[in-house]
Enzyme design. Structure first.
Site, PDB file in Angstrom:
ATOM      1  N   LYS A 144       9.104 109.565  34.254  1.00 58.16           N
ATOM      2  CA  LYS A 144       9.628 108.295  34.755  1.00 58.16           C
ATOM      3  C   LYS A 144       9.903 107.274  33.640  1.00 58.16           C
ATOM      4  O   LYS A 144       9.452 107.445  32.505  1.00 58.16           O
ATOM      5  CB  LYS A 144       8.645 107.714  35.774  1.00 58.16           C
ATOM      6  CG  LYS A 144       8.508 108.568  37.030  1.00 58.16           C
ATOM      7  CD  LYS A 144       7.560 107.909  38.019  1.00 58.16           C
ATOM      8  CE  LYS A 144       7.434 108.686  39.301  1.00 58.16           C
ATOM      9  NZ  LYS A 144       6.534 108.008  40.259  1.00 58.16           N
ATOM     10  N   ARG A 150      -1.477 111.135  34.545  1.00 51.73           N
ATOM     11  CA  ARG A 150      -1.520 109.784  35.118  1.00 51.73           C
ATOM     12  C   ARG A 150      -2.732 108.991  34.648  1.00 51.73           C
ATOM     13  O   ARG A 150      -2.636 107.786  34.428  1.00 51.73           O
ATOM     14  CB  ARG A 150      -1.445 109.867  36.632  1.00 51.73           C
ATOM     15  CG  ARG A 150      -0.045 110.282  37.097  1.00 51.73           C
ATOM     16  CD  ARG A 150       0.025 110.445  38.579  1.00 51.73           C
ATOM     17  NE  ARG A 150       1.398 110.675  39.030  1.00 51.73           N
ATOM     18  CZ  ARG A 150       1.702 111.376  40.099  1.00 51.73           C
ATOM     19  NH1 ARG A 150       0.743 111.905  40.842  1.00 51.73           N
ATOM     20  NH2 ARG A 150       2.956 111.538  40.449  1.00 51.73           N
ATOM     21  N   THR A 186      -1.803 110.333  42.514  1.00 51.36           N
ATOM     22  CA  THR A 186      -0.702 109.358  42.467  1.00 51.36           C
ATOM     23  C   THR A 186      -1.170 108.023  41.912  1.00 51.36           C
ATOM     24  O   THR A 186      -0.506 107.415  41.081  1.00 51.36           O
ATOM     25  CB  THR A 186      -0.104 109.173  43.873  1.00 51.36           C
ATOM     26  OG1 THR A 186       0.351 110.447  44.341  1.00 51.36           O
ATOM     27  CG2 THR A 186       1.051 108.192  43.862  1.00 51.36           C
ATOM     28  N   ASN A 209       3.667 105.390  37.307  1.00 51.88           N
ATOM     29  CA  ASN A 209       2.633 106.398  37.076  1.00 51.88           C
ATOM     30  C   ASN A 209       3.129 107.587  36.256  1.00 51.88           C
ATOM     31  O   ASN A 209       2.577 108.673  36.317  1.00 51.88           O
ATOM     32  CB  ASN A 209       2.006 106.842  38.397  1.00 51.88           C
ATOM     33  CG  ASN A 209       2.981 107.522  39.335  1.00 51.88           C
ATOM     34  OD1 ASN A 209       4.129 107.783  38.984  1.00 51.88           O
ATOM     35  ND2 ASN A 209       2.513 107.816  40.536  1.00 51.88           N
ATOM     36  N   HIS A 234       6.703 112.344  38.294  1.00 53.80           N
ATOM     37  CA  HIS A 234       6.864 112.784  39.683  1.00 53.80           C
ATOM     38  C   HIS A 234       6.817 114.293  39.658  1.00 53.80           C
ATOM     39  O   HIS A 234       7.336 114.927  38.738  1.00 53.80           O
ATOM     40  CB  HIS A 234       8.216 112.337  40.254  1.00 53.80           C
ATOM     41  CG  HIS A 234       8.618 113.101  41.482  1.00 53.80           C
ATOM     42  ND1 HIS A 234       8.241 112.714  42.738  1.00 53.80           N
ATOM     43  CD2 HIS A 234       9.318 114.259  41.632  1.00 53.80           C
ATOM     44  CE1 HIS A 234       8.708 113.586  43.622  1.00 53.80           C
ATOM     45  NE2 HIS A 234       9.367 114.531  42.967  1.00 53.80           N
ATOM     46  N   ARG A 293       0.849 119.637  39.861  1.00 53.92           N
ATOM     47  CA  ARG A 293       0.164 118.538  40.546  1.00 53.92           C
ATOM     48  C   ARG A 293      -1.229 118.311  39.947  1.00 53.92           C
ATOM     49  O   ARG A 293      -1.683 117.181  39.814  1.00 53.92           O
ATOM     50  CB  ARG A 293       0.107 118.801  42.043  1.00 53.92           C
ATOM     51  CG  ARG A 293       1.529 118.782  42.633  1.00 53.92           C
ATOM     52  CD  ARG A 293       1.584 118.729  44.119  1.00 53.92           C
ATOM     53  NE  ARG A 293       1.107 117.466  44.658  1.00 53.92           N
ATOM     54  CZ  ARG A 293       1.780 116.320  44.641  1.00 53.92           C
ATOM     55  NH1 ARG A 293       2.965 116.252  44.064  1.00 53.92           N
ATOM     56  NH2 ARG A 293       1.271 115.236  45.189  1.00 53.92           N
ATOM     57  N   PHE A 330       7.718 100.096  50.223  1.00 55.18           N
ATOM     58  CA  PHE A 330       7.864 100.154  48.763  1.00 55.18           C
ATOM     59  C   PHE A 330       9.202 100.740  48.312  1.00 55.18           C
ATOM     60  O   PHE A 330       9.470 100.822  47.110  1.00 55.18           O
ATOM     61  CB  PHE A 330       6.718 100.958  48.133  1.00 55.18           C
ATOM     62  CG  PHE A 330       6.627 102.386  48.620  1.00 55.18           C
ATOM     63  CD1 PHE A 330       7.453 103.370  48.103  1.00 55.18           C
ATOM     64  CD2 PHE A 330       5.701 102.745  49.594  1.00 55.18           C
ATOM     65  CE1 PHE A 330       7.374 104.682  48.548  1.00 55.18           C
ATOM     66  CE2 PHE A 330       5.611 104.053  50.053  1.00 55.18           C
ATOM     67  CZ  PHE A 330       6.458 105.024  49.524  1.00 55.18           C
TER      68      PHE A 330
END
EC number: 2.7.4.6
Length: 140
Positions: free
Chosen positions: A11, A104, A93, A114, A117, A87, A59
Site C-alpha cells: 500500500k 503489519r 488487519t 497497514n 493487502h 495472511r 470507511f
C-alpha cells in the site's frame, strides 16, 4: 498442501517509506514466489471497483482516497497454501493486534495505513488477480 496463488498489494504508506523490498523479502523468505508484480498509481475508478465489496461501509471513501494517495505494488504470490501463508506473514488487519514479526506489526502506521493487502480466500485471490493482471503477465 496445495500450490496456490494469492494476490497482494503493498500500500501507499509502505511504498512512500521505501519498504517495498523489505516486504517482498518477507514473502520470499517464507517460501512464496513473486510470479507477477507491477508498481502502479491506482485511479479512483480502479480503487472503487477493487473495494466495491465495501461500498456501503462507512470507511469506503477514506479507503479509496488512501489507496489513490500514492503508488502501490500489486503482486501475485505463489506457494504452498499461499493464501493462508500470506495472511500469516501480514498479521492482523489492526497492527495493534498483529503478532510480533509480522509485516503489519513491524511496518504499519494505523489500521488503514497497514502497509499490505492480501486475499482472504483462494476464490477471492483469483478474482483480485484477474482485476489487475492478464494471464500472460503471470510467469511462474
Amino acid at each position: 498442501m496445495a500450490l496456490e496463488r494469492t494476490f497482494s498489494i503493498i500500500k501507499p504508506d509502505a511504498t512512500r517509506r521505501n519498504l517495498t523490498g523489505k516486504i517482498i523479502d518477507r514473502f520470499e523468505s517464507a517460501g512464496l514466489r513473486v510470479v507477477a508484480s507491477k508498481r502502479i498509481h491506482m485511479t479512483k475508478a480502479q480503487a472503487e471497483g477493487f473495494y466495491a465489496v465495501h461500498k456501503e461501509r462507512p470507511f469506503f471513501n477514506d479507503l479509496v482516497s488512501f489507496m489513490i494517495s500514492g503508488p502501490v505494488v500489486v503482486q501475485v504470490l505463489e506457494g504452498e497454501n499461499a493464501v493462508a501463508k500470506n495472511r500469516e506473514i501480514m498479521g492482523a488487519t489492526n497492527p495493534a493486534n498483529a503478532d510480533a514479526g509480522t509485516i503489519r506489526k513491524d511496518f504499519a502506521e494505523s489500521i488503514e495505513a497497514n502497509s499490505v493487502h492480501g486475499s482472504d480466500a483462494p476464490e477471492t485471490a483469483a478474482e483480485e488477480i484477474k482485476y489487475f493482471f492478464k494471464d500472460e503477465e503471470i510467469v511462474g
